[in-house]
Write a protein that holds these residues in place. Structure first.
Motif, mmCIF file in Angstrom:
data_model
loop_
_atom_site.group_PDB
_atom_site.id
_atom_site.type_symbol
_atom_site.label_atom_id
_atom_site.label_comp_id
_atom_site.label_asym_id
_atom_site.label_seq_id
_atom_site.Cartn_x
_atom_site.Cartn_y
_atom_site.Cartn_z
ATOM 1 N N ARG A 191 0.728 -1.334 0.109
ATOM 2 C CA ARG A 191 -0.014 0.095 0.041
ATOM 3 C C ARG A 191 0.897 1.319 -0.100
ATOM 4 O O ARG A 191 1.761 1.387 0.742
ATOM 5 N N ARG A 192 0.576 2.030 -0.909
ATOM 6 C CA ARG A 192 1.041 3.336 -1.192
ATOM 7 C C ARG A 192 0.205 4.618 -1.102
ATOM 8 O O ARG A 192 -0.830 4.267 -1.536
ATOM 9 N N GLY A 193 0.511 5.814 -0.638
ATOM 10 C CA GLY A 193 -0.228 6.719 -0.640
ATOM 11 C C GLY A 193 0.233 7.969 -1.017
ATOM 12 O O GLY A 193 1.560 8.301 -1.156
ATOM 13 N N THR A 194 -0.511 9.014 -1.823
ATOM 14 C CA THR A 194 0.096 10.256 -2.256
ATOM 15 C C THR A 194 -1.310 11.352 -1.916
ATOM 16 O O THR A 194 -2.472 10.834 -1.770
ATOM 17 N N VAL A 195 -1.070 12.421 -1.771
ATOM 18 C CA VAL A 195 -1.801 13.440 -1.406
ATOM 19 C C VAL A 195 -2.717 13.900 -2.525
ATOM 20 O O VAL A 195 -2.031 14.310 -3.441
ATOM 21 N N LEU A 196 -3.994 13.968 -2.515
ATOM 22 C CA LEU A 196 -4.789 14.646 -3.405
ATOM 23 C C LEU A 196 -4.998 15.929 -3.175
ATOM 24 O O LEU A 196 -5.286 16.796 -3.913
ATOM 25 N N CYS A 197 -5.353 16.298 -1.614
ATOM 26 C CA CYS A 197 -5.679 17.658 -1.621
ATOM 27 C C CYS A 197 -5.229 17.948 0.079
ATOM 28 O O CYS A 197 -5.618 17.305 0.911
ATOM 29 N N SER A 198 -4.474 19.103 0.102
ATOM 30 C CA SER A 198 -4.117 19.485 1.470
ATOM 31 C C SER A 198 -5.246 20.028 2.326
ATOM 32 O O SER A 198 -5.013 20.016 3.385
ATOM 33 N N ASP A 234 -2.352 19.083 -6.274
ATOM 34 C CA ASP A 234 -3.231 19.431 -5.271
ATOM 35 C C ASP A 234 -4.118 21.039 -5.873
ATOM 36 O O ASP A 234 -3.202 22.042 -5.835
ATOM 37 N N VAL A 235 -5.145 20.807 -6.459
ATOM 38 C CA VAL A 235 -5.817 21.951 -7.036
ATOM 39 C C VAL A 235 -6.245 23.004 -6.113
ATOM 40 O O VAL A 235 -5.917 24.327 -6.279
ATOM 41 N N SER A 236 -6.449 22.792 -4.666
ATOM 42 C CA SER A 236 -6.821 23.806 -3.939
ATOM 43 C C SER A 236 -5.581 24.584 -3.511
ATOM 44 O O SER A 236 -6.009 25.939 -3.438
ATOM 45 N N GLU A 237 -4.433 24.275 -3.564
ATOM 46 C CA GLU A 237 -3.209 25.282 -3.315
ATOM 47 C C GLU A 237 -2.876 26.048 -4.447
ATOM 48 O O GLU A 237 -2.810 27.159 -4.533
ATOM 49 N N LEU A 238 -3.344 25.568 -5.860
ATOM 50 C CA LEU A 238 -3.249 26.676 -7.026
ATOM 51 C C LEU A 238 -4.594 27.489 -7.067
ATOM 52 O O LEU A 238 -4.295 28.475 -7.383
ATOM 53 N N VAL A 239 -5.774 27.040 -6.777
ATOM 54 C CA VAL A 239 -6.618 28.017 -6.456
ATOM 55 C C VAL A 239 -6.246 29.053 -5.605
ATOM 56 O O VAL A 239 -6.343 30.442 -5.779
ATOM 57 N N GLY A 250 -11.298 19.219 -10.887
ATOM 58 C CA GLY A 250 -11.067 20.493 -10.794
ATOM 59 C C GLY A 250 -12.022 21.512 -10.302
ATOM 60 O O GLY A 250 -13.254 20.912 -9.853
ATOM 61 N N CYS A 251 -11.909 22.641 -10.473
ATOM 62 C CA CYS A 251 -13.264 23.765 -10.139
ATOM 63 C C CYS A 251 -13.214 24.648 -11.184
ATOM 64 O O CYS A 251 -12.253 25.084 -12.067
ATOM 65 N N ALA A 252 -14.325 25.596 -11.041
ATOM 66 C CA ALA A 252 -14.451 26.654 -11.966
ATOM 67 C C ALA A 252 -14.812 27.772 -11.461
ATOM 68 O O ALA A 252 -15.565 27.917 -10.109
ATOM 69 N N CYS A 253 -14.782 28.994 -12.035
ATOM 70 C CA CYS A 253 -15.147 30.189 -11.628
ATOM 71 C C CYS A 253 -16.032 30.843 -13.076
ATOM 72 O O CYS A 253 -15.271 30.924 -13.848
#
Length: 608
Positions: free
Chosen positions: A184-191, A419-424, A474-477
């Motif tokens: 089992r290995r893990g990676t962050v999707l969103c902080s 991590d899209v939240s950090e880019l937003v 992702g997200c949109a504005c």
């Protein structure tokens, strides 16, 4: 390292936390703070003990930034009760926030703040409280299947699909993949768990409706559907071969006709023609014209670099003169190249401005560390009548991807994530001094709400189009220009979440009928009526005029909305380091990589 024990427990089990009950009272208190180290990152987290009405209390560690986001959500979602807790939340400090006296004072303030929330009859049931505090670390948001990056990139075993969980751990959202070979290995999707859950809205309900892709038979059906229907909003067709020479016209035309043939009955995708590194622009332009003539009912996106787009634009018989061809400029932006990027985009926009009814998409591909986007975004927002879509994509260089997924690396990796939240957050910071107005993270909503545009595209005579990405894409504005405002976020005027929840089933039902029928027109009128009901109080009259239907004028006001709107899309690029089945099957775009991993998912499931 204070996270070792928790991490081992989650890696071993990954069981769901018990769900809260609306009929029972919950309690919570802040008992202290501790220094937490995860990978190379260190931070202070506050220890919050949550006490269910029955059962064993559990502890969760939450960062100050996560609790601050929750506080902002309370303000946005429950403004009428915000006065109850407004002055209780500890102020943000620029300096000295990690000193012992400050941490002790902040702990006491947070304890009073949390207790006040749980004693309030409305705030205690707020979704943002549940998402941040009532879900213990290790709670599984949904189960899925994902690609083992070690098998794909290092072991030479190709794309291998394994059981996986998307769960919350140590104040972040992780993708945990269990490979029979590599463990089992893990990676962050969103902080930012609050941001992730807001994008997903109701994870449990959403996954039940989508269907859990946790079994090989289920994946076989889903992959087969995705592969055969080409149901994405955009399907890629490359105009070049691997050596960057142009493909034979017969091959491109056959591929275009194949896509058109698959989607004759349902909503049609846009066909994105990729010019990549082609050198002969006159020949490429001719190839585009032949492809467009081969599918007269379809619309095309021509994606080129800025200099190639200028070359095509200057041709006498430019394919961009065709009303069914929309230009898209793709720009790989690195730190230190911001001014050059702005100058080159201004040059390209100046050339394209000479074409009537221009509808340009600008895609900015960025990596970490993020470049300064302030001047570029301000310029693009100023040219909103030409630049209709700003697409910011977070990518990872292959060298870094290989390094972070190497077998020698830690099994729980928190490094260069998508991590899209950090880019937003970076984009929000970049708009702070914009004349066009400042954006906030609450102005961005889940990308899957794009399906609200489907009936509007029909009304604008763009044909039936399907735009339904997975919520984690992702997200949109949406920015709108009215008589009173310029580049104004739609989220300030319309309750997008309420609108989406109300219209989702209506739009899905319209798939089964024709928009031109009496039932279809009736559904559109109902949609517009609901849209008007979702307007916030006090918005200017021009927004109210948008959501009216006049049988004589048709959807003139909504057409004006589309003509005056600008869209900012923020998403992560697809790579083999972080691919899970929910996103693959419900993707908005059919790229070469997506077709590859979908095909392997289909074949592997059928073989088993």
């Amino acid at each position: 390292n204070t996270t070792t024990t928790t991490t081992k427990n989650i890696m071993a089990s990954g069981d769901d936390a018990c769900a809260p009950s609306a009929q029972r009272a919950w309690e919570a208190k802040v008992t202290g703070n501790k220094h937490v180290t995860v990978g190379k990152e260190s931070y202070t987290a506050y220890e919050i003990v949550v006490i269910p009405p029955s059962g064993t209390p559990f502890e969760c560690l939450r960062r100050y930034s996560t609790l601050l986001d929750m506080h902002k959500q309370i303000k946005d979602m429950h403004p009428e009760y915000f006065e109850v807790v407004r002055d209780l939340f500890p102020k943000k400090r620029t300096f000295g926030s990690t000193s012992a006296p400050v941490l002790e004072e902040r702990t006491l303030q947070l304890d009073k703040y949390i207790k006040t929330i749980f004693n309030h009859h409305v705030l205690c049931a707020a979704p943002c409280i549940h998402n941040v505090l009532l879900v213990g670390d290790g709670a599984v948001l949904y189960r899925t299947m994902a690609v083992c990056a070690v098998c794909a990139l290092h072991a030479g075993q190709g794309v291998k699909w394994c059981a996986a969980n998307v769960c919350q751990l140590q104040g972040a959202i992780w993708l945990l993949v269990t490979c029979p070979t590599h463990g089992r290995r893990g990676t962050v999707l969103c902080s930012n768990p609050l941001f992730f859950r807001r994008m997903l809205r109701d994870p449990a309900q959403r996954v039940r409706k989508l269907g859990l892709l946790t079994s090989q038979p289920a994946c076989a059906v889903a992959a087969d559907l995705a592969q055969r229907s080409k149901a994405a909003g955009v399907v890629d067709v490359s105009l070049t071969s691997r050596d960057n020479s142009l493909r034979p016209a017969a091959d491109v035309i056959a591929e275009v006709r194949n896509i058109a043939g698959i989607t004759t009955q349902g909503p049609r995708p846009y066909i994105r023609l990729l010019g990549k590194l082609a050198t002969d622009m006159a020949a490429l332009n001719q190839l585009v014209l032949e492809a467009v003539d081969a599918a007269v009912a379809d619309r095309f996106v021509l994606e080129l670099s800025f200099e190639r787009m200028i070359d095509v634009c200057c041709l006498q018989d430019s394919a961009l003169l065709c009303t069914r061809v929309y230009p898209a400029i793709k720009y790989f932006l690195r730190c230190g190249e911001e001014m050059l990027c702005r100058q080159e985009l201004v040059s390209a926009i100046g050339e394209l401005a000479g074409i009537a009814d221009m509808n340009l998409t600008v895609t900015l591909c960025v990596e970490r560390p993020f470049p300064d986007l302030s001047h570029i975004l301000e310029m693009l927002r100023r040219h909103r009548k030409i630049v209709r879509t700003i697409n910011v994509v977070l990518t990872r260089p292959r060298t870094e991807l290989m390094e972070m997924t190497a077998p020698s690396q830690p099994t729980m990796h928190e490094g260069n994530t998508i991590d899209v939240s950090e880019l937003v957050a970076h984009i929000v910071a970049a708009t702070q001094d914009h004349d066009a107005g400042t954006l906030s993270d609450s102005d961005f909503f889940s990308a899957d709400t794009a399906l609200l545009l489907e009936p509007l595209l029909v009304a604008a005579n763009c044909g039936r189009r399907r735009i339904r990405p997975h919520a984690t894409t992702g997200c949109a504005c949406v920015l709108f220009t009215s008589e009173e405002h310029e580049s104004f976020p739609m989220a300030h005027a319309v309750d997008v979440e309420r609108l989406f929840d109300g219209l989702r089933q209506v739009i899905l039902d319209l798939d089964k009928s024709n928009y031109a029928t009496t039932a279809g027109l009736s559904a559109l009128r109902s949609s517009i009526k609901l849209s008007k009901q979702c307007l916030h109080e006090g918005v200017d009259t021009s927004f109210g005029k948008l959501f009216t239907y006049d049988s004589a004028k048709g959807l003139k006001n909504l057409n004006r909305f589309l003509a005056e709107s600008q869209f900012i899309l923020v998403q992560s690029g697809l790579d083999l380091g972080c691919l899970e089945a929910e996103r693959v099957v419900h993707a908005a775009e059919r790229t070469a990589l997506l077709d590859q991993v979908t095909s392997t998912l289909h074949d592997q499931a059928r073989a088993s």
